[in-house]
Scaffold this motif. Structure first.
Motif, short mmCIF file in Angstrom:
data_model
loop_
_atom_site.label_atom_id
_atom_site.label_comp_id
_atom_site.label_asym_id
_atom_site.label_seq_id
_atom_site.Cartn_x
_atom_site.Cartn_y
_atom_site.Cartn_z
N UNK A 339 34.04 47.33 40.48
CA UNK A 339 34.19 46.14 39.66
C UNK A 339 35.18 46.41 38.53
N UNK A 340 36.16 45.53 38.40
CA UNK A 340 37.16 45.67 37.34
C UNK A 340 36.78 44.76 36.19
N UNK A 341 37.14 45.16 35.00
CA UNK A 341 36.96 44.27 33.86
C UNK A 341 38.35 43.98 33.31
N UNK A 342 38.85 42.80 33.66
CA UNK A 342 40.21 42.43 33.29
C UNK A 342 40.13 41.39 32.19
N UNK A 343 40.58 41.76 31.02
CA UNK A 343 40.53 40.87 29.85
C UNK A 343 39.13 40.27 29.66
N UNK A 344 38.14 41.14 29.83
CA UNK A 344 36.77 40.69 29.59
C UNK A 344 36.12 39.98 30.76
N UNK A 345 36.87 39.77 31.85
CA UNK A 345 36.32 39.06 33.01
C UNK A 345 35.99 40.09 34.10
N UNK A 346 34.77 40.01 34.66
CA UNK A 346 34.39 40.90 35.76
C UNK A 346 35.03 40.41 37.06
N UNK A 347 35.77 41.27 37.72
CA UNK A 347 36.48 40.87 38.93
C UNK A 347 36.27 41.93 40.00
N UNK A 348 35.83 41.50 41.19
CA UNK A 348 35.80 42.42 42.32
C UNK A 348 37.12 42.34 43.07
N UNK A 349 37.62 43.48 43.54
CA UNK A 349 38.85 43.45 44.35
C UNK A 349 38.76 42.44 45.50
N UNK A 369 45.55 49.17 39.64
CA UNK A 369 44.80 49.02 38.39
C UNK A 369 45.22 50.14 37.46
N UNK A 370 45.54 49.80 36.24
CA UNK A 370 45.90 50.84 35.28
C UNK A 370 45.38 50.44 33.91
N UNK A 371 45.37 51.39 33.02
CA UNK A 371 44.85 51.13 31.68
C UNK A 371 46.01 50.84 30.73
N UNK A 422 41.63 52.33 60.17
CA UNK A 422 40.26 52.39 59.65
C UNK A 422 40.22 51.74 58.27
N UNK A 423 39.36 52.24 57.41
CA UNK A 423 39.16 51.56 56.14
C UNK A 423 40.45 51.47 55.33
N UNK A 424 40.80 50.28 54.95
CA UNK A 424 41.99 50.09 54.13
C UNK A 424 41.70 50.54 52.70
N UNK A 425 42.71 51.08 52.07
CA UNK A 425 42.58 51.46 50.65
C UNK A 425 43.61 50.69 49.86
N UNK A 426 43.25 49.46 49.54
CA UNK A 426 44.21 48.59 48.86
C UNK A 426 44.04 48.60 47.34
N UNK A 427 43.00 49.26 46.87
CA UNK A 427 42.81 49.37 45.42
C UNK A 427 43.31 50.74 45.00
N UNK A 428 44.33 50.75 44.16
CA UNK A 428 44.92 52.02 43.71
C UNK A 428 44.79 52.09 42.20
N UNK A 429 44.15 53.16 41.72
CA UNK A 429 44.03 53.31 40.27
C UNK A 429 45.14 54.24 39.78
N UNK A 430 45.90 53.77 38.83
CA UNK A 430 46.96 54.57 38.22
C UNK A 430 46.49 55.05 36.86
N UNK A 431 46.90 56.26 36.50
CA UNK A 431 46.46 56.82 35.23
C UNK A 431 46.97 55.96 34.06
#
Ligand SMILES: [Zn+2]
Length: 433
Positions: A339-349, A369-371, A422-431
């Motif tokens: 679960x992402x929190x984008x500008x205070x809104x909870x969002x699932x990929x 996704x990055x900080x 197989x399982x797709x990995x479409x969510x990528x977290x960047x530092x």
């Protein structure tokens, strides 16, 4: 077939009234306790922590609910301390006939062993899945899958055979060869990840193959929640000219969720699993929260009260198909951890995927996704077929309208993003940005 799988085609299990279903589960749970405690070191240690010394101490559902929740990290730690298979084993090693492992999407891979009995149980569970999709004897089910260590489609393959359908292996072939094999062998159904179904559709389009003319009537999707996302399902169904069915399972747990013809969410196979939904923060019962499962027939390496990490919403109203099994409204909504929190809104990929897939000109995408400071920021990379800038702007606007957040979206060149069997990995977290 029915000799090898007693009760395999007994539909009465699917329509038991709630009280009869609880009695059925309780009898299975007692049998499991006798098989696993005290032979199984992992399970026995858990029971001791809950103050239960042996199977005779399990007297009520309250006792069951006193058992500790099992976390994946405990299984990983147990296998690291006792390599390679850990201590969740109810028998000596020579009783086990199959080994598989998780994809390692969320940490180090877990290895899992099955006995003859447990493997037959897997096939039985997949029988519920395939039958839910309306498949049975006379169907020819194609598995475009490299038969490696991932369990999902191995078990599906066994389930197809056990159900009396023709099981067609599609390993060792590229996508074009698989399309040709489906046509030559007269396949009527396909089992694969939603991403791979879309990739096959893309390959067919490039080669001028009219996919609906292959005569596939049902596609069954495991490995990712995609088929439960309306826009993904619609896209698969349109490309294939077939009904697309969602299915959920886990290497360490089994094939637990399936859709029926009514397609009103995932049914949990409560004849073979006990389902609970908890608030992930407090562990207390909830209607929407984390799915906790116990499997009742994998006696060689059972899991009790396992935190799946999947976020679900329980629907208690009856299904028009007549099954009394619990339904999960909207299927698997996402990973609790994702679960992402984008500008205070909870969002699932999955919510973002549900929007992106409404745009037929987007062939593939990645959610970065990055900080930025203390905030999560999202950037969508979109592989667009056609007028990229206008499609990208339309996706951004749809995200703003539907989710109330602004995200950056950028077009990327065709075929530049990965495709997945197989399982797709479409969510990528960047530092960082
Ligand atoms: Zn149903």
């Amino acid at each position: 077939m029915s000799d090898a799988f007693p009760g395999f085609l007994d539909r009465r299990l699917e329509t038991l009234d709630p009280e009869a279903l609880r009695r059925h589960q309780w009898a299975r749970l007692e049998a499991l306790a006798r098989a696993a405690v005290p032979a199984n070191a992992f399970i026995t240690a858990q029971w001791k922590r809950a103050g239960l010394a042996g199977p005779a101490d399990l007297r009520s559902w309250d006792d069951f609910r006193r058992l500790p929740l099992t976390r994946k990290s405990e299984l990983v730690a147990d296998q690291a301390a006792h390599p390679p298979f850990g201590t969740n084993l109810s028998h000596p090693l020579d009783h086990y006939v199959r080994v598989h492992q998780t994809s390692g999407t969320t940490g180090p891979p877990l290895r899992w062993l099955d006995t003859q009995e447990s493997w037959a149980w897997w096939a039985r569970c997949w029988g519920f899945v395939l039958r839910g999709a309306g498949l049975g004897p006379g169907d020819r089910i194609f598995f475009p899958f490299s038969f490696g260590l991932f369990v999902g489609f191995w078990a599906g393959f066994e389930g197809a055979r056990a159900l009396g359908a023709l099981a067609i292996p599609g390993g060792g072939q590229d996508s074009a060869q698989r399309l040709a094999a489906m046509e030559t062998l007269g396949a009527t159904a396909v089992c694969c990840t939603p991403s791979y179904a879309l990739h096959l559709a893309e390959t067919a389009r490039e080669r001028g193959v009219a996919l609906p003319r292959l005569g596939i009537r049902a596609t069954v999707h495991a490995g990712e929640p995609g088929a439960g996302i309306p826009a993904v399902r619609a896209r698969i169904e349109e490309a294939w000219g077939a009904r697309a069915y969602d299915h959920a399972g886990m290497t360490e747990m089994g094939a637990y969720g399936f859709e029926c013809a009514a397609q009103t969410g995932l049914h949990v196979n409560e004849a073979e699993f006990i389902a609970e939904v908890i608030d992930p923060a407090t562990g207390g019962p909830a209607d929407e929260g984390e799915l906790v499962l116990s499997n009742l027939g994998r006696l060689g390496s059972p899991l009790l009260r396992y935190r799946t990490g999947d976020r679900v919403r329980a629907a208690r109203t009856p299904c028009e198909c007549g099954r009394s099994f619990l339904r999960l409204d909207g299927g698997i909504l996402g990973r609790v951890d994702d679960m992402l929190i984008v500008r205070g809104v909870n969002v699932f990929p999955s919510a973002l995927e549900g929007i992106v897939r409404r745009f037929p000109d987007v062939d593939e995408f990645v959610i970065e996704v990055y900080r930025r400071g203390q905030l999560d920021e999202v950037r969508l990379l979109l592989e667009v077929n056609g007028h990229a800038q206008s499609v990208v702007a339309a996706v951004q606007e749809a995200v703003r309208v539907d989710l109330g957040i602004r995200v950056e979206a950028v077009p990327v060149p065709g075929q530049s993003l990965p495709r997945y069997e197989l399982k797709a990995r479409r969510l990528v977290r960047r530092a960082s940005e």
